[in-house]
Design an enzyme around this catalytic site. Structure first.
Site, short mmCIF file in Angstrom:
data_model
loop_
_atom_site.label_atom_id
_atom_site.label_comp_id
_atom_site.label_asym_id
_atom_site.label_seq_id
_atom_site.Cartn_x
_atom_site.Cartn_y
_atom_site.Cartn_z
N LYS A 13 0.85 -1.05 -0.22
CA LYS A 13 0.10 -0.13 -0.15
C LYS A 13 1.39 1.24 0.19
CE LYS A 13 -2.37 -0.59 3.93
NZ LYS A 13 -1.17 -1.71 4.61
N ARG A 88 -9.30 1.56 9.24
CA ARG A 88 -9.15 0.18 9.70
C ARG A 88 -10.14 -0.54 11.06
NH1 ARG A 88 -3.07 0.93 9.24
NH2 ARG A 88 -1.84 -1.14 9.29
N ARG A 127 10.84 -6.90 4.89
CA ARG A 127 11.10 -5.52 4.52
C ARG A 127 12.04 -4.98 5.23
NH1 ARG A 127 5.81 -2.69 5.04
NH2 ARG A 127 5.32 -3.61 6.92
N ARG A 155 11.60 -2.45 10.69
CA ARG A 155 10.58 -2.03 11.55
C ARG A 155 10.35 -3.08 12.82
NH1 ARG A 155 4.95 -0.77 7.99
NH2 ARG A 155 4.43 -1.08 9.53
N ARG A 166 -0.60 -8.61 13.42
CA ARG A 166 -1.43 -7.83 12.65
C ARG A 166 -2.33 -8.07 11.84
NH1 ARG A 166 3.86 -5.20 10.77
NH2 ARG A 166 2.35 -3.81 9.10
P1 AMP Z 1 1.08 0.59 9.05
O1 AMP Z 1 2.41 1.59 8.98
O2 AMP Z 1 0.08 1.20 7.95
O3 AMP Z 1 1.14 -0.72 8.86
O4 AMP Z 1 0.69 0.84 10.90
C1 AMP Z 1 1.93 0.27 11.21
C2 AMP Z 1 0.89 0.31 12.67
O5 AMP Z 1 0.49 1.62 13.01
C3 AMP Z 1 -0.02 -0.88 12.64
O6 AMP Z 1 -0.11 -1.90 13.00
C4 AMP Z 1 -1.05 0.21 13.95
O7 AMP Z 1 -0.41 -0.14 15.41
C5 AMP Z 1 -0.65 1.47 14.20
N1 AMP Z 1 -1.85 2.18 12.91
C6 AMP Z 1 -1.93 2.92 11.52
N2 AMP Z 1 -3.40 2.64 11.30
C7 AMP Z 1 -3.58 2.82 12.13
C8 AMP Z 1 -5.79 3.18 11.98
N3 AMP Z 1 -5.52 3.21 11.13
N4 AMP Z 1 -6.04 2.82 13.38
C9 AMP Z 1 -5.48 1.87 14.49
N5 AMP Z 1 -3.96 1.35 14.54
C10 AMP Z 1 -3.43 1.59 13.32
#
Ligand code: AMP
Length: 212
Positions: A13, A88, A127, A155, A166
């Site tokens: 994404k 989400r 990654r 990460r 996740r």
């Molecule tokens: P991402 O970079 O989108 O994979 O997000 C990394 C982490 O950030 C996720 O595993 C959540 O812990 C947190 N996070 C990101 N976006 C959201 C969201 N919309 N709602 C809740 N937690 C989020």
């Protein structure tokens, strides 16, 4: 154009959204990037979010909703955006919908990235990120140049343990967001397998934009 991208963690994404941002000249709004920045800066939001993120749990709705609504009110988001990682959960989608109705904003489409779980785990654990440039590599599919390999970082939530959480959250919470947008006939499914270029072509075709 106003686009929302929904897909499992590590389905490409962020990488695709960054390319689209350059192509369309609209901002990429990534809730994950914003939260990581808040953690790096040590803001009150960052301090609250850090423990959830490390485990792969979702950050509470009220915190992320406020963060995103504030971001959307910035002038650069007036003429469009690519939203990645938000909404989400169903309450997040409903809060976003309410804000859009208030500001008379309409979403053009929701891109749903479809990638099987087995591929997600393999991809995410390999990654790596270059902290100097922000460029994302994959040790299996898109290896970094040798000269920078030693400075790459992983990460904290790309471990196998956090990945399981996740993915579980994705299936239990985030997939429930899709019917919300399906009812509005906004969802376009994108096959997220294959090379970056192949997926990019599928996206551009779906959006009705010619290849670069
Ligand atoms: P991402 O970079 O989108 O994979 O997000 C990394 C982490 O950030 C996720 O595993 C959540 O812990 C947190 N996070 C990101 N976006 C959201 C969201 N919309 N709602 C809740 N937690 C989020």
């Amino acid at each position: 154009m106003r686009i929302i991208i929904i897909g499992p963690p590590g389905s490409g994404k962020g990488t695709q959204a960054k390319k689209l941002m350059q192509r369309l000249g609209i901002p990429h709004i990534s809730s994950g990037d914003m939260l990581r920045e808040a953690i790096a800066k040590g803001t009150p939001l960052g301090k609250k979010a850090a423990a959830y993120m490390k485990k792969g749990d979702l950050v509470p709705d009220d915190l992320v909703i406020e963060m995103i609504i504030q971001r959307l009110s910035q002038p650069d988001a007036k003429n469009g955006f690519i939203m990645d990682g938000f909404p989400r959960t169903l309450p997040q989608a409903e809060a976003l919908d309410k804000a859009f109705r208030q500001f008379h904003i309409k979403i053009d489409c929701v891109l749903h990235f479809d990638v099987p779980d087995e591929e997600i785990v393999t991809r995410n654990c390999a990654r790596r990120i270059d902290p100097a440039t922000g460029v994302i590599y994959n040790l299996r599919f898109d290896p970094p140049p040798k000269a920078i390999a030693s400075r790459l970082i992983q990460r904290v939530d790309d471990t196998e343990e956090a990945m399981k959480t996740r993915l579980t959250k994705y299936h239990s919470e985030t997939r429930a967001v899709l019917p919300f947008y399906e009812k509005q006939k906004l969802v376009r499914k994108i096959n997220g397998r294959g090379s970056f270029e192949d997926v990019q072509k599928r996206i551009l075709k779906t959006l009705g934009i010619g290849s670069a």
